[in-house]
Scaffold this active site. Structure first.
Site, short mmCIF file in Angstrom:
data_model
loop_
_atom_site.label_atom_id
_atom_site.label_comp_id
_atom_site.label_asym_id
_atom_site.label_seq_id
_atom_site.Cartn_x
_atom_site.Cartn_y
_atom_site.Cartn_z
N LYS A 80 -6.65 4.14 5.76
CA LYS A 80 -6.72 3.03 6.72
C LYS A 80 -5.33 2.74 7.28
O LYS A 80 -4.33 2.82 6.55
CB LYS A 80 -7.29 1.81 6.00
CG LYS A 80 -7.56 0.58 6.85
CD LYS A 80 -8.19 -0.50 5.99
CE LYS A 80 -8.55 -1.74 6.77
NZ LYS A 80 -9.23 -2.75 5.90
N SER A 155 -13.30 -4.53 7.55
CA SER A 155 -12.32 -4.04 8.51
C SER A 155 -11.99 -2.55 8.34
O SER A 155 -11.32 -1.96 9.19
CB SER A 155 -11.02 -4.84 8.40
OG SER A 155 -10.44 -4.71 7.11
N SER A 179 -14.25 -5.89 3.19
CA SER A 179 -13.87 -4.85 4.15
C SER A 179 -14.00 -3.42 3.66
O SER A 179 -13.87 -2.49 4.45
CB SER A 179 -12.43 -5.09 4.62
OG SER A 179 -12.37 -6.23 5.43
#
Length: 442
Positions: A80, A155, A179
């Site tokens: 990420k 996310s 997330s």
């Protein structure tokens, strides 16, 4: 070789160990798939070709000489875009951080690299990680594997998409309010939320340090165990013989089952039936204070988030997605005294949770009460965006508020996940129980 893209990380690692898979060929297969994919630039912010090839070559050398560093030595994974990566932009999905290039890797990336994992690149995410939807009109919104019109969940949106579309064997994400688990559920993956403080946050762009955690998004519970071991240079628990028979499992009724839509409820019912058939003992229970804690989320999360990011945001507010910017700004309205009082009350509620759930091996609930919403409608309808974002996060946030570790497992109903909550620091026990649940539902 095409089949390699759909194998679990554990299967790939064992194939490398057996001499059946060469890390160089494996990495080239992934890089070719990434570069040839229509959604590459919606999933990856950057593909680190040179780094991946160098790491794969080193892994290949170790494999040939019998000196592999871990099961995942030579296995390609994605990261990420909030994990610092040396010499490569780390911008956390925000134009506010455009051009931010760290000098060193985040500790978790450095640790996993030392254990031989291959870094394929960085993946897109919700802006500054402050949304469970995965919608990001500032950088890119990754696709959802089940519905091209829907958001992927966030996310850790690109992390999920990289695995779901066969462009990484594992994605490393973060979880502050859901997330890791929401995008895992909405893309039919398995995701692990670790206990706050267990895995290093050194070199990780923060959102709410009191709740931020790091965890893997994977194809299996075993991969989650291997991913956790790689992140912390630990030893994965032995999942052989894991069985859910006889396990006492609490089924949270408070809040968790309110307004659950048809498909997520169908997935949850299917999972419950499978667990009971496998011999688990399910017991519904209520804890009204869970709803009270959820009601304090605004002050607990947004106050700290805005405190961390206020100066950066207010220096260039027009660079942000307005929905994310305004959510941050909501933290400005809370008094310090109320923030402290909320934390004091949360500690009391955590103690009540510990007492209430002491007789259970785990607690289950639907990962999310909704399916992934339509991306275009979210952009066009403010009220819809706010309502769907809060609903998406409602159940997963229980794990963060109570300070727990958690798994999300696919149920067989598309984009409907089963969440299993463990005890703080109890990842090993949770992973064994999760493996039993996975086997029961397969």
């Amino acid at each position: 070789m095409e089949n390699w893209l759909w194998m679990s990380a554990g299967e790939l690692g064992r194939g490398i160990g057996a001499g059946e898979i060469d890390p160089v060929a494996l990495t080239e297969t992934y890089l070719e798939a990434i570069d040839g994919h229509d959604a590459r630039d919606r999933i990856y912010t950057v593909v680190t070709h040179d780094r991946a090839r160098a790491e794969a070559a080193a892994a290949s050398h170790r494999a040939k000489h019998g000196i592999r560093k871990s099961i995942l030595d030579g296995v390609p994974i994605s990261w990420k875009d909030l994990f610092d990566s040396a010499g490569v932009a780390t911008e956390a999905g925000s134009a506010l951080l455009e051009g931010r290039v760290p000098a060193a890797d985040a500790r978790v990336l450095a640790t996993a690299t030392q254990l031989g994992t291959v870094c394929l690149g960085k993946t897109h995410m919700s802006e500054l990680a402050f949304s469970g939807l995965g919608l990001n009109p500032i950088t890119a919104t990754p696709p959802n594997v089940n519905d091209p019109r829907a958001v992927p969940g966030g996310s850790s949106s690109g992390a999920a998409a990289s695995v779901a579309f066969g462009l990484a064997a594992m994605g490393i994400g973060s979880d502050t309010g859901g997330s890791v688990r929401i995008p895992s559920a909405w893309n039919d993956l398995t995701g692990l939320k670790t206990t706050t403080g267990r895995v290093s946050l050194d070199g990780v762009v923060p959102l709410v340090k009191s709740f931020d955690t790091v965890g893997p998004l994977c194809r299996s519970v075993e991969d989650c165990a291997l991913g956790l071991a790689a992140l912390e240079n630990g030893r994965a628990p032995d999942l052989r013989g894991a069985d859910i028979s006889g396990a006492r499992i609490g089924v949270l009724q408070t809040l968790a089952l309110d307004e659950v839509r048809a498909e997520p409820m169908a997935g949850f019912d299917k999972a419950r039936a499978a667990l009971e058939k496998a011999g688990a003992v399910l017991e519904p229970f209520e804890l009204p204070e869970v709803a009270e804690a959820n009601g304090m989320s605004g002050i607990l999360f947004t106050s700290e988030a805005y405190g961390l990011w206020r100066d950066v945001i207010e220096a260039a507010p027009d660079k942000m997605f307005p929905e994310i910017r305004d959510r941050f700004r909501g933290g400005a309205s809370h008094m310090a005294a109320d923030f402290v009082a909320a934390w004091e009350r949360l500690h009391e509620i955590r103690a009540l949770w510990a007492v209430k759930t002491a007789g259970y091996d785990a607690v289950i609930l639907p990962t999310a009460p909704i399916l992934p919403p339509d991306a275009e409608r979210l952009l066009a309808d403010h009220d819809y965006y706010v309502a769907e974002n809060l609903l998406a996060l409602r159940n997963t946030r229980v794990g963060n508020l109570m300070g727990l570790c958690a798994l999300s497992l696919p149920t067989g109903v598309p984009s409907a996940g089963l969440m299993i909550l463990g005890r703080p620091g109890g990842e090993e026990a949770l992973l064994r129980l999760g493996k039993g649940a996975e086997s029961a539902m397969s």
